[in-house]
Design a protein around this motif. Sequence first.
Motif, PDB file in Angstrom:
ATOM      1  N   LEU A  30      -1.581  -8.419  -7.110  1.00 37.91           N
ATOM      2  CA  LEU A  30      -0.948  -8.277  -5.800  1.00 37.91           C
ATOM      3  C   LEU A  30      -1.986  -8.369  -4.687  1.00 37.91           C
ATOM      4  O   LEU A  30      -1.723  -8.962  -3.632  1.00 37.91           O
ATOM      5  N   ASP A  31      -3.161  -7.787  -4.910  1.00 33.93           N
ATOM      6  CA  ASP A  31      -4.234  -7.866  -3.911  1.00 33.93           C
ATOM      7  C   ASP A  31      -4.628  -9.310  -3.624  1.00 33.93           C
ATOM      8  O   ASP A  31      -4.953  -9.654  -2.488  1.00 33.93           O
ATOM      9  N   LEU A  32      -4.570 -10.171  -4.629  1.00 38.57           N
ATOM     10  CA  LEU A  32      -4.947 -11.578  -4.447  1.00 38.57           C
ATOM     11  C   LEU A  32      -3.861 -12.406  -3.777  1.00 38.57           C
ATOM     12  O   LEU A  32      -4.149 -13.459  -3.223  1.00 38.57           O
ATOM     13  N   GLY A  33      -2.618 -11.931  -3.832  1.00 37.37           N
ATOM     14  CA  GLY A  33      -1.497 -12.726  -3.342  1.00 37.37           C
ATOM     15  C   GLY A  33      -1.220 -12.627  -1.865  1.00 37.37           C
ATOM     16  O   GLY A  33      -0.271 -13.226  -1.379  1.00 37.37           O
ATOM     17  N   GLY A  34      -2.000 -11.861  -1.132  1.00 36.92           N
ATOM     18  CA  GLY A  34      -1.757 -11.687   0.295  1.00 36.92           C
ATOM     19  C   GLY A  34      -0.999 -10.398   0.550  1.00 36.92           C
ATOM     20  O   GLY A  34      -0.106 -10.007  -0.212  1.00 36.92           O
ATOM     21  N   LEU A  85       1.209  -9.299   2.886  1.00 35.46           N
ATOM     22  CA  LEU A  85       2.651  -9.286   3.158  1.00 35.46           C
ATOM     23  C   LEU A  85       3.445  -9.522   1.866  1.00 35.46           C
ATOM     24  O   LEU A  85       4.419  -8.815   1.590  1.00 35.46           O
ATOM     25  N   SER A  86       2.988 -10.475   1.072  1.00 40.43           N
ATOM     26  CA  SER A  86       3.630 -10.736  -0.218  1.00 40.43           C
ATOM     27  C   SER A  86       3.506  -9.523  -1.135  1.00 40.43           C
ATOM     28  O   SER A  86       4.465  -9.158  -1.828  1.00 40.43           O
ATOM     29  N   ALA A  87       2.357  -8.876  -1.138  1.00 39.81           N
ATOM     30  CA  ALA A  87       2.136  -7.695  -1.981  1.00 39.81           C
ATOM     31  C   ALA A  87       3.074  -6.560  -1.582  1.00 39.81           C
ATOM     32  O   ALA A  87       3.654  -5.889  -2.448  1.00 39.81           O
ATOM     33  N   ILE A  88       3.231  -6.345  -0.305  1.00 42.18           N
ATOM     34  CA  ILE A  88       4.130  -5.285   0.175  1.00 42.18           C
ATOM     35  C   ILE A  88       5.557  -5.558  -0.273  1.00 42.18           C
ATOM     36  O   ILE A  88       6.224  -4.677  -0.831  1.00 42.18           O
ATOM     37  N   HIS A  89       6.029  -6.770  -0.069  1.00 43.68           N
ATOM     38  CA  HIS A  89       7.398  -7.105  -0.455  1.00 43.68           C
ATOM     39  C   HIS A  89       7.593  -7.014  -1.969  1.00 43.68           C
ATOM     40  O   HIS A  89       8.627  -6.513  -2.440  1.00 43.68           O
ATOM     41  N   THR A  90       6.611  -7.466  -2.714  1.00 43.51           N
ATOM     42  CA  THR A  90       6.711  -7.404  -4.171  1.00 43.51           C
ATOM     43  C   THR A  90       6.715  -5.959  -4.653  1.00 43.51           C
ATOM     44  O   THR A  90       7.533  -5.587  -5.507  1.00 43.51           O
ATOM     45  N   MET A  91       5.828  -5.134  -4.110  1.00 45.19           N
ATOM     46  CA  MET A  91       5.784  -3.731  -4.522  1.00 45.19           C
ATOM     47  C   MET A  91       7.064  -3.011  -4.119  1.00 45.19           C
ATOM     48  O   MET A  91       7.555  -2.166  -4.876  1.00 45.19           O
ATOM     49  N   THR A 102       0.566  -6.703  10.779  1.00 42.24           N
ATOM     50  CA  THR A 102       0.322  -5.332  10.313  1.00 42.24           C
ATOM     51  C   THR A 102       0.135  -5.219   8.811  1.00 42.24           C
ATOM     52  O   THR A 102      -0.253  -4.164   8.309  1.00 42.24           O
ATOM     53  N   ALA A 103       0.412  -6.277   8.085  1.00 38.31           N
ATOM     54  CA  ALA A 103       0.446  -6.219   6.626  1.00 38.31           C
ATOM     55  C   ALA A 103      -0.893  -5.838   6.001  1.00 38.31           C
ATOM     56  O   ALA A 103      -0.929  -5.019   5.087  1.00 38.31           O
ATOM     57  N   ALA A 104      -1.974  -6.413   6.477  1.00 34.82           N
ATOM     58  CA  ALA A 104      -3.280  -6.160   5.844  1.00 34.82           C
ATOM     59  C   ALA A 104      -3.642  -4.674   5.886  1.00 34.82           C
ATOM     60  O   ALA A 104      -4.051  -4.096   4.868  1.00 34.82           O
ATOM     61  N   GLY A 105      -3.491  -4.051   7.027  1.00 32.24           N
ATOM     62  CA  GLY A 105      -3.813  -2.624   7.142  1.00 32.24           C
ATOM     63  C   GLY A 105      -2.859  -1.761   6.333  1.00 32.24           C
ATOM     64  O   GLY A 105      -3.284  -0.798   5.681  1.00 32.24           O
ATOM     65  N   THR A 106      -1.587  -2.091   6.367  1.00 30.56           N
ATOM     66  CA  THR A 106      -0.586  -1.328   5.611  1.00 30.56           C
ATOM     67  C   THR A 106      -0.868  -1.408   4.120  1.00 30.56           C
ATOM     68  O   THR A 106      -0.843  -0.401   3.420  1.00 30.56           O
ATOM     69  N   TRP A 107      -1.156  -2.609   3.627  1.00 32.13           N
ATOM     70  CA  TRP A 107      -1.410  -2.777   2.201  1.00 32.13           C
ATOM     71  C   TRP A 107      -2.694  -2.046   1.789  1.00 32.13           C
ATOM     72  O   TRP A 107      -2.737  -1.401   0.749  1.00 32.13           O
TER      73      TRP A 107
END
Length: 171
Positions: A31-35, A37-43, A120-125
């Motif tokens: 998930l860390d490698l996938g970006g 925003l994608s990681a947040i949605h996937t999780m 905001t995705a990078a900081g949130t993740w």
Amino acid sequence: MRHLFFVLALLCTALSAGIFYAFSTIVMPGLDLGGALSAIHTMQGINTVVRNALFAAVFFGALVLPLLAALGARSAGHRGAARLAFLAAVIQAIAVVGVTLQVNVPLNETLATVAASEATAAGTWREFSGPWTSWNHARAIGAILAFLCLQTAWALDLTSTGSGRRHGGLR
């Protein structure tokens, strides 16, 4: 009956350990490698689908079944096996169930409320992934230790000569 409890307890603790190990070594790094925003949605999706009967059976079975195996071993007079099976349940209770309920679930619930954007995705993740993964490592180690205790308990139960058997009770 106690042998059935041992087998089912071993299965549940092995599956539990495997789930947390896979998250620590594959899922979260992937998930860390996938970006972000994608990681947040996937999780968020994972946290939605994980609430199912099969996961619950393994998660709670890895706690309850070692206790039943411990009771069975104790009633057969196999005190060493009973102590180790009980220890497996205690480890599972603290390192897996306790950490899950006190740390990982609250982090999941916070993430579920996030409507992340690219900005905001990078900081949130980063705020989610670091602590979640660190505590997941603790869950994985705890589940592996619980499995090893239970495996040793069952081996002791199977190889017991009966010299420590208590008279009376269930056999």
